[in-house]
Design a protein around this motif. Structure first.
Motif, mmCIF file in Angstrom:
data_model
loop_
_atom_site.group_PDB
_atom_site.id
_atom_site.type_symbol
_atom_site.label_atom_id
_atom_site.label_comp_id
_atom_site.label_asym_id
_atom_site.label_seq_id
_atom_site.Cartn_x
_atom_site.Cartn_y
_atom_site.Cartn_z
ATOM 1 N N HIS A 57 0.792 -1.223 0.000
ATOM 2 C CA HIS A 57 0.000 0.000 0.000
ATOM 3 C C HIS A 57 0.833 1.286 0.000
ATOM 4 C CE1 HIS A 57 -3.280 -2.779 1.001
ATOM 5 N NE2 HIS A 57 -4.056 -1.846 0.516
ATOM 6 N N GLY A 58 1.995 1.260 0.663
ATOM 7 C CA GLY A 58 2.817 2.461 0.691
ATOM 8 C C GLY A 58 3.568 2.714 -0.590
ATOM 9 N N ASN A 59 3.469 1.811 -1.551
ATOM 10 C CA ASN A 59 4.217 1.935 -2.806
ATOM 11 C C ASN A 59 3.315 2.057 -4.025
ATOM 12 O OD1 ASN A 59 7.061 1.663 -1.862
ATOM 13 N ND2 ASN A 59 6.269 -0.263 -1.058
ATOM 14 N N THR A 60 2.108 2.518 -3.816
ATOM 15 C CA THR A 60 1.193 2.736 -4.931
ATOM 16 C C THR A 60 1.559 4.020 -5.662
ATOM 17 O OG1 THR A 60 -0.575 1.651 -3.673
ATOM 18 C CG2 THR A 60 -1.230 2.944 -5.583
ATOM 19 N N GLU A 61 1.580 3.960 -6.964
ATOM 20 C CA GLU A 61 1.873 5.130 -7.789
ATOM 21 C C GLU A 61 0.923 5.164 -8.970
ATOM 22 O OE1 GLU A 61 5.578 4.105 -10.447
ATOM 23 O OE2 GLU A 61 5.909 3.254 -8.433
ATOM 24 N N THR A 62 0.920 6.283 -9.693
ATOM 25 C CA THR A 62 0.031 6.443 -10.845
ATOM 26 C C THR A 62 0.866 6.729 -12.086
ATOM 27 O OG1 THR A 62 -1.707 7.350 -9.420
ATOM 28 C CG2 THR A 62 -1.934 7.717 -11.771
ATOM 29 N N THR A 63 0.582 6.014 -13.160
ATOM 30 C CA THR A 63 1.335 6.194 -14.404
ATOM 31 C C THR A 63 0.900 7.471 -15.116
ATOM 32 O OG1 THR A 63 -0.245 5.026 -15.817
ATOM 33 C CG2 THR A 63 1.379 3.681 -14.635
ATOM 34 N N HIS A 64 1.604 7.802 -16.182
ATOM 35 C CA HIS A 64 1.255 8.984 -16.979
ATOM 36 C C HIS A 64 -0.144 8.845 -17.588
ATOM 37 C CE1 HIS A 64 5.258 10.544 -16.486
ATOM 38 N NE2 HIS A 64 5.806 9.481 -17.051
ATOM 39 N N GLN A 65 -0.586 7.592 -17.737
ATOM 40 C CA GLN A 65 -1.925 7.366 -18.290
ATOM 41 C C GLN A 65 -3.008 7.364 -17.208
ATOM 42 O OE1 GLN A 65 0.736 5.246 -19.033
ATOM 43 N NE2 GLN A 65 1.180 6.326 -20.948
ATOM 44 N N GLY A 66 -2.609 7.620 -15.959
ATOM 45 C CA GLY A 66 -3.574 7.677 -14.869
ATOM 46 C C GLY A 66 -3.940 6.319 -14.297
ATOM 47 N N ILE A 67 -3.098 5.295 -14.510
ATOM 48 C CA ILE A 67 -3.372 3.939 -14.027
ATOM 49 C C ILE A 67 -2.612 3.698 -12.725
ATOM 50 C CG2 ILE A 67 -3.227 1.478 -14.571
ATOM 51 C CD1 ILE A 67 -3.207 2.239 -17.536
ATOM 52 N N LYS A 68 -3.322 3.226 -11.707
ATOM 53 C CA LYS A 68 -2.667 2.895 -10.444
ATOM 54 C C LYS A 68 -1.831 1.628 -10.607
ATOM 55 C CE LYS A 68 -5.052 3.052 -6.614
ATOM 56 N NZ LYS A 68 -6.161 2.873 -5.639
ATOM 57 N N THR A 69 -0.605 1.654 -10.104
ATOM 58 C CA THR A 69 0.248 0.483 -10.180
ATOM 59 C C THR A 69 1.209 0.484 -9.000
ATOM 60 O OG1 THR A 69 1.692 -0.823 -11.642
ATOM 61 C CG2 THR A 69 2.055 1.556 -11.611
ATOM 62 N N ARG A 70 2.028 -0.542 -8.918
ATOM 63 C CA ARG A 70 3.082 -0.647 -7.914
ATOM 64 C C ARG A 70 4.285 -1.296 -8.585
ATOM 65 N NH1 ARG A 70 -1.571 -2.969 -3.930
ATOM 66 N NH2 ARG A 70 -2.090 -1.012 -2.897
ATOM 67 N N HIS A 71 5.482 -0.876 -8.195
ATOM 68 C CA HIS A 71 6.689 -1.431 -8.813
ATOM 69 C C HIS A 71 7.237 -2.539 -7.930
ATOM 70 C CE1 HIS A 71 10.478 -1.880 -10.863
ATOM 71 N NE2 HIS A 71 10.112 -0.978 -11.768
ATOM 72 N N PHE A 72 7.523 -3.669 -8.547
ATOM 73 C CA PHE A 72 8.030 -4.830 -7.821
ATOM 74 C C PHE A 72 9.255 -4.479 -6.987
ATOM 75 C CE2 PHE A 72 10.681 -8.546 -7.300
ATOM 76 C CZ PHE A 72 9.794 -9.561 -7.013
#
Length: 442
Positions: A350-365
């Motif tokens: 949960h502390g590593n959630t980010e949003t891409t340039h396209q507005g998609i929520k993701t997390r980096h392994f």
């Protein structure tokens, strides 16, 4: 402290509550749910508490994982089986690497409610109530779908019961037999860069078991079965109230799940959620983050574990790759000052959630793994024990988190992004995470 009852929470501040137009219908549903059969038993709760206590002493390790938010449409045999398979595979890797018993807890059979940062969602200038999980409303963006519906509590109960009964049937039928771990293989496992390493590990364990069985009859032991527990955030308190039943005159258990947890947004000492949880015998999870008030945390621990019972509290930190070194030491030291026994777990998602340039929520392994390994080291440095890990994951071939052995990138996310709320590790990323964690010897 005032006396407790399953309804005493209603006199406290109820955050993240759905707003129902028909309160009479809601109360009718709660009353009807309250006489339906329980989903779990007191003996299971006692056994889980003992296992959580062992994990707090470094004598076991907790693997907790599953969907961010379950959906009713995913109450299907194939999806449930895949979730169980990936958790069994991960637990096998951890047993082999950590040399400890693994306590398996699924985010499953009840994770139908989700907290939201806003009461409303706006799309193209249209504002509607936020999706709060299938137990409350639908993810479809329409006025009717987003209207909270009390009847959905029945469907949540039914899907939870079906899911739990199916899992129990699989496990009772020998599905978890360590002598035959290849039956856990997902159809697409061989596509994974982790496949060879996993299969080599399976062969090594199978050969060891075959050898031992020839000298001491190991086939007759309990290696053909495992304990499996359920968990979900105790967010929808009307539902939790309806499934809370007396064990003795002064003891109650929440029979909707083995391990209810207290979320970040409701972890306040004067909240309705803390009031509800203090009166049940279940072990309780508490999510801790960068905004956790340390003084209030001490109050919560005292309220929820006044008798200093080992295995009662599972503290789950969710701090983020960039924040863990700043916040985790003070959390550990604060808890140590109370002398209240707890078991620590790490939620590196949960502390590593980010949003891409396209507005998609993701997390980096890499960020997820970094927080996890930093957490292991900080606990060691402070004479503390990391007793478990908490992942949002799936056994399906989704593309929601970037990175990992296959090197998923932002362009891959649109290929198979299926989560209703937050991004999950897919099957191969989950296996890789287990392999990395097992090497840490936490």
């Amino acid at each position: 402290m005032s006396s407790w009852s399953p309804t005493s929470w209603q006199d406290f501040s109820y955050q993240q509550a759905a707003t129902y137009d028909d309160k009479k219908l809601l109360n009718q549903v709660v009353n009807e749910l309250s006489v339906l059969p329980p989903l779990i038993s007191p003996g299971e709760i006692t056994k889980l508490k003992q296992s959580i206590a062992l994990a707090g002493q470094g004598k076991a390790f907790i693997l907790q994982g599953g969907d961010c938010a379950e959906s009713f449409q995913d109450c299907r045999a194939s999806i449930i089986t895949n979730k169980l398979k990936i958790l069994l595979q991960m637990s096998l890797i951890l047993i082999y690497g950590l040399r400890k018993p693994i306590v398996r807890i699924g985010r499953i059979a009840g994770q139908y409610a989700k907290p939201r940062s806003s009461d409303f969602e706006t799309i193209d200038g249209v504002a509607l109530p936020s999706y709060r999980g299938d137990i409350v409303n639908s993810s479809a963006f329409s006025p009717e779908a987003r209207k909270p519906n009390p009847a959905l509590l029945f469907q949540a109960y039914n899907c939870s019961a079906i899911t739990l009964n199916f899992i129990r049937a699989l496990l009772d039928g020998g599905f978890a037999d360590l002598h035959h771990p290849k039956q856990w293989d997902l159809d697409f496992l061989n596509l994974s860069p982790q496949a060879d390493e996993y299969h080599a590990l399976v062969r090594g364990i199978a050969d060891s078991l075959d050898f031992l069985s020839t000298i001491d009859g190991l086939q007759s032991t309990n290696l053909n079965k495992v304990d499996f527990y359920t968990s979900h955030e105790a967010l929808h308190l009307h539902y939790e109230q309806a499934l809370t039943r007396p064990v003795h005159a002064s003891q109650w258990i929440n029979t909707s799940t083995h391990l209810p947890w207290l979320g970040m947004r409701t972890a306040k000492s004067d909240s309705a959620h803390v009031e509800f949880l203090r009166g049940i015998e279940n072990p309780i999870g508490i999510k801790l983050g960068t905004t956790t008030d340390l003084a209030d945390l001490k109050k919560i621990l005292a309220i929820l574990n006044p008798h200093h019972e080992p295995g009662r509290l599972l503290l789950i930190t969710r701090l983020g790759n960039q924040e863990v070194t700043q916040h985790l030491p003070e959390l550990i030291k604060t808890v140590q000052q109370t002398n209240i026994p707890v078991t620590w777990s790490c939620d590196p998602m949960h502390g590593n959630t980010e949003t891409t340039h396209q507005g998609i929520k993701t997390r980096h392994f890499d960020n997820i793994l970094s927080e996890l390994l930093q957490t292991v080291n900080i606990h060691r440095q402070l004479d503390s024990v990391l007793g478990g890990v908490h992942f949002e994951l799936t056994g399906d071939n989704v593309t929601e988190c970037i990175g990992g052995a296959r090197g998923l990138n932002e362009e891959d996310l649109s290929r198979a992004y299926q989560s209703l709320v937050d991004p999950r590790l897919n099957y191969e990323q989950s296996l890789e995470m287990a392999i990395q964690l097992s090497a840490s010897k936490c």
